[in-house]
Design a protein around this motif. Structure first.
Motif, PDB file in Angstrom:
ATOM      1  N   ALA A  50       0.836  -1.201   0.000  1.00 13.53           N
ATOM      2  CA  ALA A  50       0.000   0.000   0.000  1.00 13.53           C
ATOM      3  C   ALA A  50       0.864   1.242   0.000  1.00 13.53           C
ATOM      4  O   ALA A  50       1.949   1.277   0.567  1.00 13.53           O
ATOM      5  CB  ALA A  50      -0.909  -0.011   1.228  1.00 13.53           C
ATOM      6  N   GLN A  51       0.370   2.313  -0.607  1.00 12.50           N
ATOM      7  CA  GLN A  51       1.128   3.550  -0.700  1.00 12.50           C
ATOM      8  C   GLN A  51       0.759   4.483   0.456  1.00 12.50           C
ATOM      9  O   GLN A  51      -0.410   4.549   0.864  1.00 12.50           O
ATOM     10  CB  GLN A  51       0.824   4.244  -2.045  1.00 12.50           C
ATOM     11  N   PRO A  52       1.710   5.227   0.966  1.00 14.19           N
ATOM     12  CA  PRO A  52       1.418   6.133   2.068  1.00 14.19           C
ATOM     13  C   PRO A  52       0.598   7.320   1.599  1.00 14.19           C
ATOM     14  O   PRO A  52       0.613   7.697   0.449  1.00 14.19           O
ATOM     15  CB  PRO A  52       2.811   6.578   2.532  1.00 14.19           C
ATOM     16  N   GLY A  53      -0.088   7.940   2.525  1.00 17.28           N
ATOM     17  CA  GLY A  53      -0.779   9.183   2.217  1.00 17.28           C
ATOM     18  C   GLY A  53      -1.955   9.033   1.293  1.00 17.28           C
ATOM     19  O   GLY A  53      -2.388   9.989   0.694  1.00 17.28           O
ATOM     20  N   THR A  54      -2.478   7.810   1.117  1.00 16.60           N
ATOM     21  CA  THR A  54      -3.571   7.607   0.180  1.00 16.60           C
ATOM     22  C   THR A  54      -4.815   8.310   0.697  1.00 16.60           C
ATOM     23  O   THR A  54      -5.184   8.208   1.849  1.00 16.60           O
ATOM     24  CB  THR A  54      -3.842   6.103   0.011  1.00 16.60           C
ATOM     25  N   GLY A  55      -5.520   9.042  -0.194  1.00 19.24           N
ATOM     26  CA  GLY A  55      -6.743   9.718   0.174  1.00 19.24           C
ATOM     27  C   GLY A  55      -6.582  11.218   0.223  1.00 19.24           C
ATOM     28  O   GLY A  55      -5.486  11.754   0.288  1.00 19.24           O
ATOM     29  N   SER A  56      -7.707  11.924   0.154  1.00 18.38           N
ATOM     30  CA  SER A  56      -7.706  13.382   0.183  1.00 18.38           C
ATOM     31  C   SER A  56      -9.042  13.851   0.726  1.00 18.38           C
ATOM     32  O   SER A  56     -10.009  13.089   0.775  1.00 18.38           O
ATOM     33  CB  SER A  56      -7.461  13.938  -1.232  1.00 18.38           C
ATOM     34  N   LYS A  57      -9.093  15.127   1.115  1.00 16.54           N
ATOM     35  CA  LYS A  57     -10.346  15.699   1.582  1.00 16.54           C
ATOM     36  C   LYS A  57     -10.465  17.124   1.063  1.00 16.54           C
ATOM     37  O   LYS A  57      -9.475  17.839   0.894  1.00 16.54           O
ATOM     38  CB  LYS A  57     -10.394  15.692   3.112  1.00 16.54           C
ATOM     39  N   GLU A  58     -11.690  17.527   0.756  1.00 14.90           N
ATOM     40  CA  GLU A  58     -11.925  18.870   0.241  1.00 14.90           C
ATOM     41  C   GLU A  58     -11.812  19.891   1.382  1.00 14.90           C
ATOM     42  O   GLU A  58     -12.278  19.638   2.498  1.00 14.90           O
ATOM     43  CB  GLU A  58     -13.310  18.959  -0.393  1.00 14.90           C
ATOM     44  N   VAL A  59     -11.174  21.028   1.078  1.00 18.52           N
ATOM     45  CA  VAL A  59     -11.011  22.097   2.074  1.00 18.52           C
ATOM     46  C   VAL A  59     -11.456  23.422   1.457  1.00 18.52           C
ATOM     47  O   VAL A  59     -11.693  23.530   0.249  1.00 18.52           O
ATOM     48  CB  VAL A  59      -9.543  22.192   2.546  1.00 18.52           C
ATOM     49  N   ALA A  60     -11.548  24.421   2.306  1.00 17.34           N
ATOM     50  CA  ALA A  60     -11.952  25.751   1.835  1.00 17.34           C
ATOM     51  C   ALA A  60     -10.867  26.360   0.957  1.00 17.34           C
ATOM     52  O   ALA A  60      -9.679  26.089   1.129  1.00 17.34           O
ATOM     53  CB  ALA A  60     -12.234  26.660   3.027  1.00 17.34           C
ATOM     54  N   LYS A  61     -11.284  27.207   0.018  1.00 20.70           N
ATOM     55  CA  LYS A  61     -10.329  27.839  -0.887  1.00 20.70           C
ATOM     56  C   LYS A  61      -9.378  28.771  -0.148  1.00 20.70           C
ATOM     57  O   LYS A  61      -8.281  29.061  -0.634  1.00 20.70           O
ATOM     58  CB  LYS A  61     -11.069  28.600  -1.982  1.00 20.70           C
ATOM     59  N   SER A  62      -9.767  29.200   1.001  1.00 21.14           N
ATOM     60  CA  SER A  62      -8.905  30.096   1.783  1.00 21.14           C
ATOM     61  C   SER A  62      -7.649  29.384   2.291  1.00 21.14           C
ATOM     62  O   SER A  62      -6.693  30.039   2.710  1.00 21.14           O
ATOM     63  CB  SER A  62      -9.688  30.663   2.970  1.00 21.14           C
ATOM     64  N   GLU A  63      -7.626  28.040   2.230  1.00 22.32           N
ATOM     65  CA  GLU A  63      -6.466  27.295   2.694  1.00 22.32           C
ATOM     66  C   GLU A  63      -5.253  27.510   1.790  1.00 22.32           C
ATOM     67  O   GLU A  63      -4.113  27.382   2.223  1.00 22.32           O
ATOM     68  CB  GLU A  63      -6.791  25.802   2.778  1.00 22.32           C
ATOM     69  N   VAL A  94      -8.376  12.381  -7.146  1.00 23.01           N
ATOM     70  CA  VAL A  94      -8.558  13.765  -7.604  1.00 23.01           C
ATOM     71  C   VAL A  94      -7.349  14.255  -8.400  1.00 23.01           C
ATOM     72  O   VAL A  94      -7.449  15.228  -9.156  1.00 23.01           O
ATOM     73  CB  VAL A  94      -8.823  14.716  -6.411  1.00 23.01           C
ATOM     74  N   ILE A  95      -6.204  13.582  -8.268  1.00 25.99           N
ATOM     75  CA  ILE A  95      -4.988  14.036  -8.959  1.00 25.99           C
ATOM     76  C   ILE A  95      -5.096  13.809 -10.456  1.00 25.99           C
ATOM     77  O   ILE A  95      -4.456  14.512 -11.238  1.00 25.99           O
ATOM     78  CB  ILE A  95      -3.754  13.322  -8.365  1.00 25.99           C
ATOM     79  N   LYS A  96      -5.895  12.825 -10.873  1.00 25.07           N
ATOM     80  CA  LYS A  96      -5.998  12.493 -12.301  1.00 25.07           C
ATOM     81  C   LYS A  96      -6.405  13.701 -13.137  1.00 25.07           C
ATOM     82  O   LYS A  96      -5.958  13.876 -14.270  1.00 25.07           O
ATOM     83  CB  LYS A  96      -6.999  11.360 -12.488  1.00 25.07           C
ATOM     84  N   ASN A  97      -7.259  14.574 -12.602  1.00 20.46           N
ATOM     85  CA  ASN A  97      -7.735  15.755 -13.331  1.00 20.46           C
ATOM     86  C   ASN A  97      -7.225  17.057 -12.708  1.00 20.46           C
ATOM     87  O   ASN A  97      -7.839  18.115 -12.883  1.00 20.46           O
ATOM     88  CB  ASN A  97      -9.269  15.759 -13.377  1.00 20.46           C
ATOM     89  N   ALA A  98      -6.118  16.986 -11.987  1.00 20.48           N
ATOM     90  CA  ALA A  98      -5.605  18.161 -11.281  1.00 20.48           C
ATOM     91  C   ALA A  98      -5.070  19.214 -12.259  1.00 20.48           C
ATOM     92  O   ALA A  98      -4.471  18.883 -13.281  1.00 20.48           O
ATOM     93  CB  ALA A  98      -4.524  17.749 -10.298  1.00 20.48           C
ATOM     94  N   LYS A  99      -5.266  20.488 -11.921  1.00 23.10           N
ATOM     95  CA  LYS A  99      -4.707  21.598 -12.704  1.00 23.10           C
ATOM     96  C   LYS A  99      -3.345  22.022 -12.148  1.00 23.10           C
ATOM     97  O   LYS A  99      -2.421  22.340 -12.892  1.00 23.10           O
ATOM     98  CB  LYS A  99      -5.668  22.781 -12.695  1.00 23.10           C
ATOM     99  N   ASP A 100      -3.216  22.064 -10.822  1.00 24.72           N
ATOM    100  CA  ASP A 100      -1.972  22.516 -10.187  1.00 24.72           C
ATOM    101  C   ASP A 100      -1.952  21.999  -8.762  1.00 24.72           C
ATOM    102  O   ASP A 100      -2.952  21.446  -8.263  1.00 24.72           O
ATOM    103  CB  ASP A 100      -1.891  24.049 -10.220  1.00 24.72           C
ATOM    104  N   PHE A 101      -0.830  22.152  -8.087  1.00 29.42           N
ATOM    105  CA  PHE A 101      -0.744  21.778  -6.690  1.00 29.42           C
ATOM    106  C   PHE A 101       0.267  22.677  -5.969  1.00 29.42           C
ATOM    107  O   PHE A 101       1.085  23.358  -6.594  1.00 29.42           O
ATOM    108  CB  PHE A 101      -0.403  20.297  -6.524  1.00 29.42           C
ATOM    109  N   TYR A 107      -1.716  20.684  -1.202  1.00 32.88           N
ATOM    110  CA  TYR A 107      -3.015  21.138  -1.690  1.00 32.88           C
ATOM    111  C   TYR A 107      -3.080  20.890  -3.192  1.00 32.88           C
ATOM    112  O   TYR A 107      -2.138  21.195  -3.934  1.00 32.88           O
ATOM    113  CB  TYR A 107      -3.230  22.611  -1.394  1.00 32.88           C
ATOM    114  N   VAL A 108      -4.212  20.335  -3.653  1.00 35.70           N
ATOM    115  CA  VAL A 108      -4.398  19.994  -5.067  1.00 35.70           C
ATOM    116  C   VAL A 108      -5.636  20.712  -5.589  1.00 35.70           C
ATOM    117  O   VAL A 108      -6.712  20.652  -4.963  1.00 35.70           O
ATOM    118  CB  VAL A 108      -4.563  18.476  -5.255  1.00 35.70           C
TER     119      VAL A 108
END
Length: 659
Positions: free
Chosen positions: A438-451, A629-636, A646-647
């Motif tokens: 298994a890969q570390p750090g798997t998963g993500s969560k949506e946050v406010a744009k102010s982050e 979510v990284i598959k369609n990411a614009k920037d990070f 942040y993605v």
């Protein structure tokens, strides 16, 4: 036509100061290339700065990229790929390039500049292409169908001069490619001027899944698997039919001794009952058809006969003998002896039949294992050999090995030697593909744009190539380079210039850097009192190829990421040695690279594999963080001290936690 039907070996001469050669193979693509410096009027090689070895390796790498990016691989498209490759050869270099590609059953052949291709088919031997224009922009091609037993020889012009046609023809008789090359190699290596000699000998032997061969004990029958009626006849010969046997022993002789009334005519005879039982047993076993031994969805789950049903039928015979005495008391002793002998012989035949069927099943299982394991192991080794040449092609071979093993693993009894070996090889394949843990750090969560102010300012901005410093967000616009103040969101154009095609944007100590793909340069804009003066970053004489540049990052050194996953490092305008190591899975479709002076690592947005790859500043793999979510990411954006990534994907900002 299985890949395993191709067997090949190569000969390559030792390079000299004026000549160089190489043999190349990737899957079903084969090529030999030689380069020689042209000689002047005095017979001396024309001087030049070109390194033949470096040029040759660059040509093979270019050809590989051109070939494997072709959507359709046919005679014309491959010829164009070769011409695009050989166009890089200087006029002072003499080129010999011979190439063969097998697509299904179609063989495509090419010779550019000079070279020869021979074919041996049965007792016939001759040249398919004999070409010596000695111009890299001239090419000759041919195509046709490869047949079982064919031997193909592709060679450079220098090889054909050293090894005579007669010597070549004599070496082909009844020898494998490796034995042929062992025979011819001394002739090549003993020539001091033979540095441009190279050849590949390819033998094709078609291999098919042969069910008849798996079930027969006679090896000569393996060549005709389609003749199933012959197999049935042989089975009848090996296992005498109960009816035929009974006919030899009953009726007339018995009737002469005791008469017809001794056994009632309305009751079935023992021979008829035994015959019915044998027919029921034989109906339980249906030999698999030749098209059912495959390595895909077509593999039958019921390839083993139903042993319980067989035993149940066999026990029925015992019950028949125990519960019905067949009016033995009414049969004279002499006839009873004959009947007893008949019963014993029939029982022996039935037991022998059962053992023969079981032995055949064991043989079939071993043959199936050898077929599955050999093909999967071949694909696994092929993938390992291609890792340093073409990561995508290597993964393709490894995936095929994984599919063969996964689809056939359950066809063998759990805990058996065959099942253990297949499981062990499958684990090796999965490890090579980077799927073993298994890969570390798997998963993500949506946050406010102010982050992330940096990513928030991009949500409604369709410009390309963003970067930032403490106070501003910079981006490439249609007018040049603009920036947005993080404090008041005020936007201004700071550099007015039409860049054309941009491969990256970076900011370091208020200076702006732009990768110009059209000019293969890095343009540096130095700030002074709010004005930006244009200059060049690369040192004088430093050559670069930024045609595949996708992003750049700066920490004092400049890192340029290419769309193929490679990274180039520059310090004070000069390219430094740099490469990535330890990746279990190659980067696919990367779009952004991130690092800063005050962080320890380099981060790569690997959209093709939906992950962020982390390497240290020597290029060694550290870890990776996966999220859909990284598959369609614009920037990070990476905040290493805060242990956050942040993605920006789909207009939303997601957070991935660093470990």
């Amino acid at each position: 036509m299985a890949d395993s039907g191709l067997n090949f070996s190569s000969i390559v001469a030792t390079p000299t100061g004026t000549s160089w050669s190489q043999a190349y193979n990737a899957g079903k693509l084969f090529a030999v290339l030689s380069l020689e410096k042209e000689k002047g009027e005095g017979g001396e090689a024309v001087s030049g700065s070109e390194s033949l070895g470096g040029l040759g390796k660059d040509l093979l790498s270019t050809f590989e990229q051109e070939f494997f990016t072709l959507e359709t691989k046919d005679l014309n498209s491959i010829k164009d790929a070769i011409l695009r490759t050989t166009s890089k050869i200087p006029s002072t270099i003499r080129c010999s390039f011979s190439c063969a590609f097998l697509s299904d059953s179609v063989l495509y052949l090419f010779v550019a500049g000079a070279g020869k291709i021979y074919l041996k088919r049965e007792s016939k031997f001759g040249s398919i292409i004999d070409f010596s224009e000695n111009r890299p922009d001239s090419i000759k091609s041919a195509s046709g169908y490869l047949q079982n037993g064919d031997i193909l020889i592709i060679e450079t012009e220098s090889f054909s001069k050293i090894v005579s046609l007669q010597n070549l023809a004599d070496s082909l008789d009844h020898q494998t490619p490796s034995e042929i090359t062992e025979t011819l190699a001394p002739k090549v290596h003993e020539k001091d001027e033979g540095g441009a000699a190279a050849a590949i000998i390819i033998a094709f032997k078609e291999e098919t899944a042969d069910i008849a061969g798996l079930t027969e004990t006679q090896p000569e029958q393996e060549e005709k698997p389609q003749e199933e009626p012959a197999e049935e006849e042989r089975a009848k010969e090996e296992i005498p039919q109960p009816q035929a046997f009974a006919q030899d022993m009953n009726t007339k002789e018995l009737e002469e001794e005791s008469g017809e009334e001794d056994i009632p005519t309305d009751r079935k005879t023992i021979e008829e009952r035994l015959a019915e039982k044998r027919e029921e047993i034989e109906e339980d076993y249906v030999p698999p058809r030749s098209d059912e031994l495959s390595f895909g969805p077509g593999v039958r789950d019921d390839i083993r006969p139903n042993r319980r049903a067989f035993l149940k039928r066999f026990q029925g015979i015992s019950g028949l003998l125990a519960n019905r005495r067949f009016a033995m008391s009414r049969v004279p002793r002499s006839r009873r002896s004959l009947l007893l002998v008949a019963v014993i012989i029939v029982a022996v035949i039935l037991v022998s039949s059962a053992l023969a069927i079981n032995q055949r099943q064991t043989s079939r299982q071993k043959a199936l294992f050898n077929e599955v394991y050999t093909q999967a192991e071949s694909k696994y080794e092929e993938g390992g050999n291609l890792l340093d040449l073409n990561q995508d092609l290597a993964n393709e071979s490894l995936r095929e090995a994984q599919k063969i093993l996964s689809e056939n693993k359950n066809k063998f009894k759990k805990g058996s030697e065959e099942e253990k070996k297949i499981s062990a090889l499958l684990a090796q394949v999965n490890e090579a593909l980077g799927e073993g843990s298994a890969q570390p750090g798997t998963g993500s969560k949506e946050v406010a744009k102010s982050e992330s102010k940096y990513l928030a300012l991009q949500t409604d901005n369709n410009s390309s190539h963003f970067t930032e410093d403490t106070n501003f967000v910079y981006f490439v616009s249609s007018d040049g380079v603009a920036r947005i103040d993080k404090g008041n969101d005020k936007e201004e154009t700071i550099i007015e210039k039409d860049f054309g095609s941009v491969g990256g944007l970076g900011v370091y100590t208020s200076n702006v850097y732009v990768v110009d793909k059209d000019d293969d340069s890095i343009v540096k804009f130095t700030e002074s009192e709010g004005e930006f003066a244009e200059g060049t970053y690369l040192a004088e004489g430093q050559e670069a190829d930024f045609s595949k540049a996708a992003s750049m990052a700066i920490d004092g050194s400049i890192y340029v990421l290419s769309s193929d996953g490679s990274i180039k490092k520059y310090l004070r305008g000069t390219e430094q040695s740099f490469g990535t190591t330890g990746l279990k899975k190659a980067v696919s479709g990367p779009s952004k690279i991130w690092t800063e002076r005050d962080i320890d690592n380099i981060y790569i947005l690997d959209k093709g594999n939906s992950r962020v790859v982390v390497i240290n500043k020597e290029g060694a793999f550290q870890s990776e963080y996966s999220s859909s979510v990284i598959k369609n990411a614009k920037d990070f954006e990476v905040l290493e001290s805060d242990k956050k990534i942040y993605v920006l994907s789909g207009g939303k900002i997601y957070q991935i936690d660093l470990k």
